[in-house]
Design an enzyme around this catalytic site. Structure first.
Site, PDB file in Angstrom:
ATOM      1  N   GLU A   1      -6.647   4.937   7.573  1.00 53.63           N
ATOM      2  CA  GLU A   1      -6.466   6.367   7.310  1.00 53.63           C
ATOM      3  C   GLU A   1      -7.727   6.968   6.671  1.00 53.63           C
ATOM      4  O   GLU A   1      -8.060   8.126   6.899  1.00 53.63           O
ATOM      5  CB  GLU A   1      -5.221   6.586   6.436  1.00 53.63           C
ATOM      6  CG  GLU A   1      -3.949   6.410   7.264  1.00 53.63           C
ATOM      7  CD  GLU A   1      -2.799   5.746   6.557  1.00 53.63           C
ATOM      8  OE1 GLU A   1      -2.717   5.799   5.318  1.00 53.63           O
ATOM      9  OE2 GLU A   1      -1.955   5.123   7.246  1.00 53.63           O
TER      10      GLU A   1
ATOM     11  N   GLU B   1      -5.785  -4.733  10.310  1.00 54.90           N
ATOM     12  CA  GLU B   1      -4.719  -3.756  10.550  1.00 54.90           C
ATOM     13  C   GLU B   1      -5.008  -2.995  11.846  1.00 54.90           C
ATOM     14  O   GLU B   1      -5.774  -2.024  11.830  1.00 54.90           O
ATOM     15  CB  GLU B   1      -4.640  -2.769   9.384  1.00 54.90           C
ATOM     16  CG  GLU B   1      -4.272  -3.418   8.074  1.00 54.90           C
ATOM     17  CD  GLU B   1      -3.649  -2.402   7.122  1.00 54.90           C
ATOM     18  OE1 GLU B   1      -2.504  -2.618   6.727  1.00 54.90           O
ATOM     19  OE2 GLU B   1      -4.293  -1.401   6.813  1.00 54.90           O
TER      20      GLU B   1
ATOM     21  N   ASN C   1       0.884  -1.171   0.000  1.00 55.18           N
ATOM     22  CA  ASN C   1       0.000   0.000   0.000  1.00 55.18           C
ATOM     23  C   ASN C   1       0.920   1.219   0.000  1.00 55.18           C
ATOM     24  O   ASN C   1       1.517   1.548   1.015  1.00 55.18           O
ATOM     25  CB  ASN C   1      -0.891  -0.022   1.256  1.00 55.18           C
ATOM     26  CG  ASN C   1      -1.665   1.268   1.420  1.00 55.18           C
ATOM     27  OD1 ASN C   1      -1.791   2.061   0.479  1.00 55.18           O
ATOM     28  ND2 ASN C   1      -2.190   1.499   2.622  1.00 55.18           N
ATOM     29  N   TRP C   2       1.011   1.849  -1.161  1.00 51.26           N
ATOM     30  CA  TRP C   2       1.971   2.946  -1.294  1.00 51.26           C
ATOM     31  C   TRP C   2       1.493   4.261  -0.684  1.00 51.26           C
ATOM     32  O   TRP C   2       2.262   5.211  -0.588  1.00 51.26           O
ATOM     33  CB  TRP C   2       2.301   3.166  -2.767  1.00 51.26           C
ATOM     34  CG  TRP C   2       3.266   2.164  -3.311  1.00 51.26           C
ATOM     35  CD1 TRP C   2       3.858   1.141  -2.630  1.00 51.26           C
ATOM     36  CD2 TRP C   2       3.755   2.094  -4.654  1.00 51.26           C
ATOM     37  NE1 TRP C   2       4.682   0.442  -3.472  1.00 51.26           N
ATOM     38  CE2 TRP C   2       4.646   1.001  -4.716  1.00 51.26           C
ATOM     39  CE3 TRP C   2       3.538   2.844  -5.821  1.00 51.26           C
ATOM     40  CZ2 TRP C   2       5.305   0.650  -5.892  1.00 51.26           C
ATOM     41  CZ3 TRP C   2       4.182   2.492  -6.989  1.00 51.26           C
ATOM     42  CH2 TRP C   2       5.063   1.405  -7.018  1.00 51.26           C
ATOM     43  N   LYS C   3       0.216   4.350  -0.343  1.00 43.62           N
ATOM     44  CA  LYS C   3      -0.342   5.601   0.205  1.00 43.62           C
ATOM     45  C   LYS C   3      -0.015   6.761  -0.752  1.00 43.62           C
ATOM     46  O   LYS C   3       0.022   6.542  -1.966  1.00 43.62           O
ATOM     47  CB  LYS C   3       0.179   5.838   1.626  1.00 43.62           C
ATOM     48  CG  LYS C   3       0.010   4.576   2.482  1.00 43.62           C
ATOM     49  CD  LYS C   3       0.229   4.763   3.948  1.00 43.62           C
ATOM     50  CE  LYS C   3       0.061   3.408   4.618  1.00 43.62           C
ATOM     51  NZ  LYS C   3      -0.010   3.491   6.068  1.00 43.62           N
TER      52      LYS C   3
ATOM     53  N   SER D   1       3.144  -2.245  10.349  1.00 43.37           N
ATOM     54  CA  SER D   1       4.598  -2.320  10.564  1.00 43.37           C
ATOM     55  C   SER D   1       5.204  -3.684  10.196  1.00 43.37           C
ATOM     56  O   SER D   1       6.129  -4.142  10.870  1.00 43.37           O
ATOM     57  CB  SER D   1       4.958  -1.933  11.996  1.00 43.37           C
ATOM     58  OG  SER D   1       4.541  -0.604  12.249  1.00 43.37           O
TER      59      SER D   1
ATOM     60  N   GLY E   1       2.281   2.188  10.663  1.00 45.21           N
ATOM     61  CA  GLY E   1       3.279   3.243  10.520  1.00 45.21           C
ATOM     62  C   GLY E   1       3.957   3.628  11.821  1.00 45.21           C
ATOM     63  O   GLY E   1       4.613   4.664  11.900  1.00 45.21           O
TER      64      GLY E   1
ATOM     65  N   GLY F   1       2.723  -1.138   4.266  1.00 41.49           N
ATOM     66  CA  GLY F   1       2.881   0.258   3.877  1.00 41.49           C
ATOM     67  C   GLY F   1       4.352   0.580   3.663  1.00 41.49           C
ATOM     68  O   GLY F   1       4.914   0.336   2.597  1.00 41.49           O
ATOM     69  N   GLY F   2       4.995   1.084   4.723  1.00 36.48           N
ATOM     70  CA  GLY F   2       6.382   1.552   4.639  1.00 36.48           C
ATOM     71  C   GLY F   2       7.339   0.615   3.920  1.00 36.48           C
ATOM     72  O   GLY F   2       8.075   1.042   3.017  1.00 36.48           O
TER      73      GLY F   2
ATOM     74  N   HIS G   1      -9.546   1.533   4.668  1.00 36.14           N
ATOM     75  CA  HIS G   1      -8.229   1.608   5.324  1.00 36.14           C
ATOM     76  C   HIS G   1      -8.347   2.543   6.530  1.00 36.14           C
ATOM     77  O   HIS G   1      -9.113   3.517   6.502  1.00 36.14           O
ATOM     78  CB  HIS G   1      -7.176   2.123   4.333  1.00 36.14           C
ATOM     79  CG  HIS G   1      -5.802   2.090   4.922  1.00 36.14           C
ATOM     80  ND1 HIS G   1      -5.336   3.102   5.728  1.00 36.14           N
ATOM     81  CD2 HIS G   1      -4.825   1.157   4.867  1.00 36.14           C
ATOM     82  CE1 HIS G   1      -4.113   2.787   6.132  1.00 36.14           C
ATOM     83  NE2 HIS G   1      -3.781   1.617   5.623  1.00 36.14           N
TER      84      HIS G   1
HETATM   85  P1  PGA Z   1       2.751   0.153   7.604  1.00 40.67           P
HETATM   86  O1  PGA Z   1       1.319   0.452   6.900  1.00 40.67           O
HETATM   87  O2  PGA Z   1       3.233  -1.152   7.048  1.00 40.67           O
HETATM   88  O3  PGA Z   1       3.613   1.303   7.194  1.00 40.67           O
HETATM   89  O4  PGA Z   1       2.499   0.084   9.057  1.00 40.67           O
HETATM   90  C1  PGA Z   1       0.367  -0.556   6.709  1.00 40.67           C
HETATM   91  C2  PGA Z   1      -0.861   0.008   6.039  1.00 40.67           C
HETATM   92  O5  PGA Z   1      -1.236   1.139   6.315  1.00 40.67           O
HETATM   93  O6  PGA Z   1      -1.510  -0.661   5.194  1.00 40.67           O
END
Ligand code: PGA
Length: 249
Positions: free
Chosen positions: A97, A167, A10-12, A212, A173, A233-234, A95
């Site tokens: 966010e 999640e 997930n590149w956001k 994470s 994050g 994500g990251g 998600h």
């Molecule tokens: P993260 O993000 O791996 O950076 O914690 C996961 C996500 O938001 O899907």
């Protein structure tokens, strides 16, 4: 039937078109394991080039959000058909966010689920509790509410296409990961709840863990019985770390 293994990125709000092309060019030769399906949720502007760059690879391209209406006066929004036409095969819905920064409700997410399936996009429904909810013992209540409302309009047949991602908000994050036991417990609860709603298909729904995930912790998490992959994500922003997680799966 075995459950599908999926490693999803997930590149956001990261990566321009040239950066997208460069990433996929670097990632493709690094993937040595053909076991998990590899998904990447890219920004809208990168859909077209990502689809093109991944043509001869096994990478599946998708989006991170969409509107639930087919079309209309919704300035700044994007429809499922637009995503599909631009190259998306799946879409992340709900998600954390989107829920917490953009105040999306379970009812909105339920409508998006219906629209995605109608327009042939595979939805990844994201669920998860906040730190406060976990600390006050409400994790299962929150997960059940998100699942029951988010999936209330989905038929058993449609459920065959759905992926669920657990999640925990406090792990996204932050560098704090759920322990494999904590994650397994939540996944097991999610599977049990799905079984009450979709008796025939629940056993085949892939449930991904997110929060994470990195090469150092992915193997142990992925070895849990009800964890069928990861939403990252990251660590999905660098081809080396994303490939390392894929190859360990
Ligand atoms: P993260 O993000 O791996 O950076 O914690 C996961 C996500 O938001 O899907």
């Amino acid at each position: 039937m075995e459950r599908k293994k999926i490693i999803a990125g997930n590149w956001k709000m990261h990566k321009t078109e040239p950066e997208t092309i460069e990433f996929i060019k670097k990632l493709a030769p690094e993937i040595v394991s053909c076991k998990p399906s590899v998904y990447i949720a890219v920004p809208f502007t990168s859909l077209h080039v990502a689809k093109k760059a991944s043509e001869k690879t096994n990478v599946i391209i998708g989006a991170q959000n969409m509107h639930f209406e087919e079309k209309g006066a919704f300035t700044g929004e994007i429809s499922a058909v637009m995503l599909k036409t631009a190259g998306a095969e799946f879409v992340l819905l709900g998600h954390s966010e989107r829920r917490h920064v953009f105040h999306e409700s379970d009812d909105m997410i339920a409508k998006k689920m219906v629209r995605a399936l109608l327009d042939d996009l595979q939805p990844i429904l994201c669920v998860g509790e906040t730190e406060e909810e976990r600390e006050s013992g409400k994790t299962e209540k929150v997960l059940l509410q998100q699942l029951q409302t988010g999936l209330k309009k989905i038929s058993e047949k449609e459920m065959e296409k759905v992926i669920v991602a657990y999640e925990p908000v406090w792990a996204i994050g932050t560098g704090k990961t759920a322990t494999p036991e904590m994650a397994q417990k939540a996944h097991c609860f999610i599977r049990k709840s799905l079984k009450e709603m979709f008796a025939k298909t629940a056993d085949f729904v892939p449930i991904l863990y997110g929060g994470s995930v990195k090469p150092e912790n992915s193997k142990e998490l992925m070895s849990q019985k009800d964890i069928d992959g990861a939403l990252i994500g990251g660590a999905s922003l660098k081809p080396e770390s994303f490939a390392a997680i894929i190859n360990q799966c």
